[in-house]
Design a protein around this motif. Structure first.
Motif, mmCIF file in Angstrom:
data_model
loop_
_atom_site.group_PDB
_atom_site.id
_atom_site.type_symbol
_atom_site.label_atom_id
_atom_site.label_comp_id
_atom_site.label_asym_id
_atom_site.label_seq_id
_atom_site.Cartn_x
_atom_site.Cartn_y
_atom_site.Cartn_z
ATOM 1 N N ASP A 48 0.857 -1.181 0.000
ATOM 2 C CA ASP A 48 0.000 0.000 0.000
ATOM 3 C C ASP A 48 0.896 1.235 0.000
ATOM 4 O OD1 ASP A 48 -2.237 1.568 0.068
ATOM 5 O OD2 ASP A 48 -2.471 1.442 2.245
ATOM 6 N N PRO A 49 0.879 2.108 -1.023
ATOM 7 C CA PRO A 49 -0.116 2.089 -2.101
ATOM 8 C C PRO A 49 0.218 1.048 -3.167
ATOM 9 C CG PRO A 49 1.456 3.830 -2.491
ATOM 10 C CD PRO A 49 1.831 3.223 -1.172
ATOM 11 N N ARG A 50 -0.837 0.565 -3.807
ATOM 12 C CA ARG A 50 -0.641 -0.357 -4.905
ATOM 13 C C ARG A 50 -0.482 0.430 -6.198
ATOM 14 N NH1 ARG A 50 -5.309 -4.764 -3.201
ATOM 15 N NH2 ARG A 50 -4.183 -5.627 -1.410
ATOM 16 N N PHE A 51 0.662 0.294 -6.792
ATOM 17 C CA PHE A 51 0.905 0.986 -8.053
ATOM 18 C C PHE A 51 0.105 0.335 -9.170
ATOM 19 C CE2 PHE A 51 5.095 1.614 -5.843
ATOM 20 C CZ PHE A 51 4.958 2.972 -5.643
ATOM 21 N N ASP A 52 -0.325 1.154 -10.113
ATOM 22 C CA ASP A 52 -0.812 0.607 -11.379
ATOM 23 C C ASP A 52 0.367 0.168 -12.237
ATOM 24 O OD1 ASP A 52 -3.670 1.062 -11.033
ATOM 25 O OD2 ASP A 52 -3.182 3.193 -11.151
ATOM 26 N N GLY A 53 1.509 0.818 -12.044
ATOM 27 C CA GLY A 53 2.735 0.417 -12.731
ATOM 28 C C GLY A 53 3.284 -0.878 -12.160
ATOM 29 N N GLU A 54 4.061 -1.583 -12.973
ATOM 30 C CA GLU A 54 4.662 -2.855 -12.584
ATOM 31 C C GLU A 54 6.180 -2.722 -12.521
ATOM 32 O OE1 GLU A 54 3.324 -6.057 -15.059
ATOM 33 O OE2 GLU A 54 1.219 -5.412 -14.964
ATOM 34 N N ASN A 55 6.783 -3.535 -11.677
ATOM 35 C CA ASN A 55 8.233 -3.519 -11.502
ATOM 36 C C ASN A 55 8.906 -4.244 -12.663
ATOM 37 O OD1 ASN A 55 10.868 -3.619 -10.661
ATOM 38 N ND2 ASN A 55 10.509 -5.102 -9.035
ATOM 39 N N LEU A 56 9.578 -3.495 -13.528
ATOM 40 C CA LEU A 56 10.293 -4.047 -14.675
ATOM 41 C C LEU A 56 11.747 -3.591 -14.642
ATOM 42 C CD1 LEU A 56 7.503 -3.458 -17.342
ATOM 43 C CD2 LEU A 56 8.201 -5.659 -16.393
ATOM 44 N N ALA A 57 12.341 -3.607 -13.454
ATOM 45 C CA ALA A 57 13.710 -3.122 -13.294
ATOM 46 C C ALA A 57 14.688 -3.876 -14.181
ATOM 47 C CB ALA A 57 14.128 -3.223 -11.820
ATOM 48 N N ASP A 58 14.555 -5.198 -14.272
ATOM 49 C CA ASP A 58 15.456 -5.990 -15.113
ATOM 50 C C ASP A 58 15.326 -5.603 -16.587
ATOM 51 O OD1 ASP A 58 16.696 -7.422 -13.146
ATOM 52 O OD2 ASP A 58 15.433 -9.188 -13.313
ATOM 53 N N VAL A 59 14.121 -5.310 -17.017
ATOM 54 C CA VAL A 59 13.904 -4.897 -18.403
ATOM 55 C C VAL A 59 14.524 -3.528 -18.639
ATOM 56 C CG1 VAL A 59 12.153 -4.332 -20.133
ATOM 57 C CG2 VAL A 59 11.804 -6.266 -18.576
ATOM 58 N N LEU A 60 14.312 -2.621 -17.716
ATOM 59 C CA LEU A 60 14.829 -1.260 -17.853
ATOM 60 C C LEU A 60 16.341 -1.257 -17.997
ATOM 61 C CD1 LEU A 60 13.646 1.657 -17.749
ATOM 62 C CD2 LEU A 60 14.282 1.681 -15.332
ATOM 63 N N LEU A 61 17.013 -2.185 -17.325
ATOM 64 C CA LEU A 61 18.470 -2.243 -17.361
ATOM 65 C C LEU A 61 18.993 -3.215 -18.416
ATOM 66 C CD1 LEU A 61 19.329 -2.092 -13.560
ATOM 67 C CD2 LEU A 61 19.119 -0.234 -15.211
ATOM 68 N N GLY A 62 18.119 -3.719 -19.261
ATOM 69 C CA GLY A 62 18.565 -4.552 -20.367
ATOM 70 C C GLY A 62 18.951 -5.958 -19.986
ATOM 71 N N ARG A 63 18.518 -6.414 -18.817
ATOM 72 C CA ARG A 63 18.875 -7.771 -18.382
ATOM 73 C C ARG A 63 17.981 -8.836 -19.007
ATOM 74 N NH1 ARG A 63 21.104 -8.510 -12.598
ATOM 75 N NH2 ARG A 63 22.999 -7.291 -12.869
ATOM 76 N N ARG A 64 16.820 -8.428 -19.492
ATOM 77 C CA ARG A 64 15.927 -9.356 -20.190
ATOM 78 C C ARG A 64 14.920 -8.550 -20.973
ATOM 79 N NH1 ARG A 64 10.788 -9.678 -17.816
ATOM 80 N NH2 ARG A 64 10.625 -8.747 -15.732
ATOM 81 N N ASP A 65 14.320 -9.169 -21.969
ATOM 82 C CA ASP A 65 13.139 -8.594 -22.613
ATOM 83 C C ASP A 65 11.940 -8.905 -21.736
ATOM 84 O OD1 ASP A 65 14.713 -7.825 -24.719
ATOM 85 O OD2 ASP A 65 14.182 -9.533 -25.979
#
Length: 497
Positions: free
Chosen positions: A380-397
Motif C-alpha cells: 500500500d499504495p498499490r501501483f498501477d505500474g509494474e516492476n520491470l527493473a530488469d527490463v529497464l536495465l537490459g537484463r531481459r526482454d
C-alpha cells in the motif's frame, strides 16, 4: 485483469538491486544506491531523436535527418545505453502524463486528465487544480530512503494561471526546485526574443502575479540552460555530502512557442524553428550528460532516462510512421522514445541495442526505479505500474503483464481537424511469442465505434480489424469500458457540447 496485481507487486518487492559486483561510492550503510536522472522532454515526437529516426527497420522509411536536425548528445547516450521502441506515456497531454510518472498510478485516480489551467476551466472539465500532496510520489519515497531530491524544469501538476495557492514543489518530496510558469517556488520565466527589431516580450501566463517564490527572466532559448545549471549545482552538492540523488530535469522545450537562437531559426517556419529548439536543447542537456560521463564515480553509479511527455504538435516534431499527434490516443500521441544510460548499471550485452519488443509505460518506471534504488516496494499504495527493473536495465526482454488503459483528455474530443477522436484505448498485454498480434483497441466511452489494430503488423494503425476479430474486440472493449467506469469521472462527455 487487475486482480493479480497485488501478488505481482508482492513478488517484486526484491532486495536492494545489485546490477554489478563492484561496489560504488554510497552511504555509510553499505547499500548501493544509484543516482537517477529523469529527463522528461515536452511535446517531442517518437522519431525526433536521430537515434530513433535513423533506423533501417522503420517502415515506411523516413528521410534521413540533415545535420542541423540531429541530436548528438542524446544519440551518444543511446549508443552507450539502450533504446526502447514500445515505451508509452499514460496520457497524450502534459499534466496527466507527468502525474503518472510521478505517482506510478493512472492520473485519473487523482482527477488529472488534461493540462492544468485556470481554476474555472479546470472545473468545467472536471479536473483538479493540483496533484493531491497525499498521492504516493516517487521523490518522497526516495527522500525517505536517504536520497537528495531535486526538480528542475516544468512541473505542471499545480500552481499555474490563477491557481496561486497550490502546494510548492518541495511539498511533494523534493529538497530543491526550479520551475517555469507551470509551478510555484523559484522559477525562470521566458522572454520571447525573435532576434529582429522587436523587443522581447514576457510569456508568463499569469505566473508573475502569483508570488510564492523568486522569479528570473531569461530568453526563451536560455531557459533549459538555467535548469541545467541549477541541476549541476545540485549534483555537486550531493557529491560533496556523499548522498545519492534523484533528479528531475524536465525542460519545457520543445513545446511552443518556438524561439530558438538567431542562428537556428532557419527560414522561420514552424518546422525549422522546432528543429532549432531541439538542437539547442540537446546541446544544453549535453552539459549535464558530460558532467556525469566524465566523473568516474558518477558514471558507474548513475542511471539516466530520457523520454517525452507526449507526442508532437503537427508541423513541429515527428512521430515517424506512427499515426496521430499530441492529444490523441493513437500511437503518435502516446508512444514515446526512451533512452536509458548507465555504464555501471545497464547489462553490457544490451549496450547499443534497440528493444522493440518490451511493452511498458511511464507509470511502470516508479516501482522499477524504486527497486533499482534499493527501496522496498510496499503493498500500500498499490501501483498501477509494474516492476520491470530488469527490463529497464537490459537484463531481459519483458512487458507488463496487465493491459495499458488510456482515457482522452476531456477537452480533446475533436482536435487538429479531427471531428470525433476516440475516448478510450487499451493495449493488450503481449501473449506468447513477440511475433504474435499486439492488439490495441480504441472506442467511445460506451464502447461503440471500436477500432482494432495489430500493432505488431500495423504500428501506423492503418487497418481496422474489429470486424474480422469480434471476440478480441468484445474482450478489449469490455475491459476498457470497465476500467473507465471504475475511475473518477471527468466531464469529457459534456465539455464543449
Amino acid at each position: 485483469m487487475s486482480a493479480a496485481l497485488p501478488a505481482l507487486l508482492a513478488a517484486a518487492a526484491l532486495a536492494p538491486f545489485a546490477p554489478s559486483d563492484e561496489p560504488a561510492p554510497g552511504p555509510s550503510d553499505g547499500v548501493r544506491r544509484p543516482n537517477v536522472v529523469v529527463v522528461f522532454i515536452d511535446d517531442m515526437g517518437w522519431a525526433d531523436f536521430s537515434c530513433f529516426h535513423d533506423r533501417d527497420d522503420v517502415r515506411p522509411p523516413i528521410e534521413p535527418r540533415p545535420e542541423e536536425a540531429r541530436t548528438p548528445n542524446v544519440d551518444r547516450l543511446a549508443a552507450e545505453g539502450l533504446r526502447f521502441g514500445r515505451f508509452y506515456v499514460n496520457s497524450p497531454i502534459c499534466s496527466p502524463s507527468r502525474t503518472a510518472l510521478t505517482t506510478g498510478q493512472y492520473p485519473q485516480r487523482w482527477r488529472i486528465g488534461s493540462y492544468l489551467a485556470r481554476r474555472q476551466l479546470n472545473a468545467d472539465r472536471g479536473i483538479a487544480n493540483w496533484l493531491d500532496p497525499a498521492a504516493p510520489v516517487l521523490p518522497r519515497r526516495l527522500q525517505e530512503a536517504g536520497y537528495r531530491t531535486g526538480h528542475f524544469g516544468k512541473w505542471h501538476m499545480g500552481g499555474q494561471r490563477d491557481v496561486g495557492e497550490a502546494p510548492l514543489i518541495t511539498q511533494y518530496g523534493f529538497d530543491e526546485s526550479l520551475t517555469n510558469f507551470e509551478g510555484l517556488g523559484p522559477r525562470v520565466l521566458p522572454l520571447l526574443n525573435a532576434y529582429d527589431d522587436s523587443e522581447p516580450r514576457p510569456h508568463a501566463l499569469g505566473s508573475d502575479t502569483l508570488g510564492r517564490g523568486p522569479i528570473e527572466w531569461r530568453n526563451r532559448d536560455d531557459v533549459t540552460a538555467a535548469f541545467v545549471s541549477d541541476a549541476l549545482d545540485f549534483i555537486d552538492e550531493s557529491q560533496a555530502a556523499n548522498e545519492p540523488f534523484y533528479l528531475n530535469l524536465w525542460p519545457d522545450d520543445v513545446h511552443t512557442p518556438l524561439f530558438p537562437p538567431a542562428a537556428r531559426r532557419g527560414d522561420g517556419s514552424k518546422g525549422e524553428k522546432y528543429r532549432g529548439v531541439l538542437k539547442t536543447m540537446d546541446a544544453q542537456l549535453g552539459l549535464l550528460f558530460d558532467r556525469i560521463r566524465y566523473d568516474d564515480a558518477l558514471r558507474e553509479n548513475t542511471l539516466i532516462l530520457v523520454c517525452s511527455d507526449n507526442g508532437p504538435e503537427p508541423g513541429a516534431g515527428s512521430a515517424g510512421p506512427l499515426r496521430g499527434y499530441k492529444t490523441m490516443l493513437y500511437e503518435g500521441g502516446i508512444r514515446s522514445p526512451l533512452v536509458v544510460w548507465g555504464p555501471g548499471l545497464v547489462e553490457p550485452a544490451a549496450v547499443g541495442t534497440f528493444d522493440d519488443d518490451s511493452t511498458f509505460a511511464a507509470f511502470d518506471l516508479v516501482p522499477s526505479l524504486l527497486t533499482v534504488c534499493g527501496v522496498e516496494l510496499e503493498e500500500d499504495p498499490r501501483f498501477d505500474g509494474e516492476n520491470l527493473a530488469d527490463v529497464l536495465l537490459g537484463r531481459r526482454d519483458g512487458s507488463r503483464s496487465a493491459p495499458l488503459f488510456f482515457r482522452r483528455p476531456p477537452d480533446r474530443d475533436r482536435f487538429y481537424g479531427v471531428a470525433d477522436l476516440p475516448d478510450l484505448a487499451v493495449i493488450d498485454a503481449p501473449e506468447g511469442s513477440a511475433d504474435g498480434p499486439r492488439w490495441k483497441l480504441l472506442c467511445e466511452y460506451d464502447g461503440s465505434q471500436a477500432e482494432l489494430y495489430d500493432l505488431a503488423a500495423d504500428p501506423g494503425e492503418t487497418t481496422n480489424l474489429a470486424a474480422e476479430n469480434p471476440a478480441v474486440t468484445a474482450r478489449l472493449r469490455d475491459a476498457v469500458v470497465a476500467w473507465h467506469e471504475s475511475l473518477p469521472q471527468d466531464k469529457g462527455e459534456t465539455f464543449g457540447r
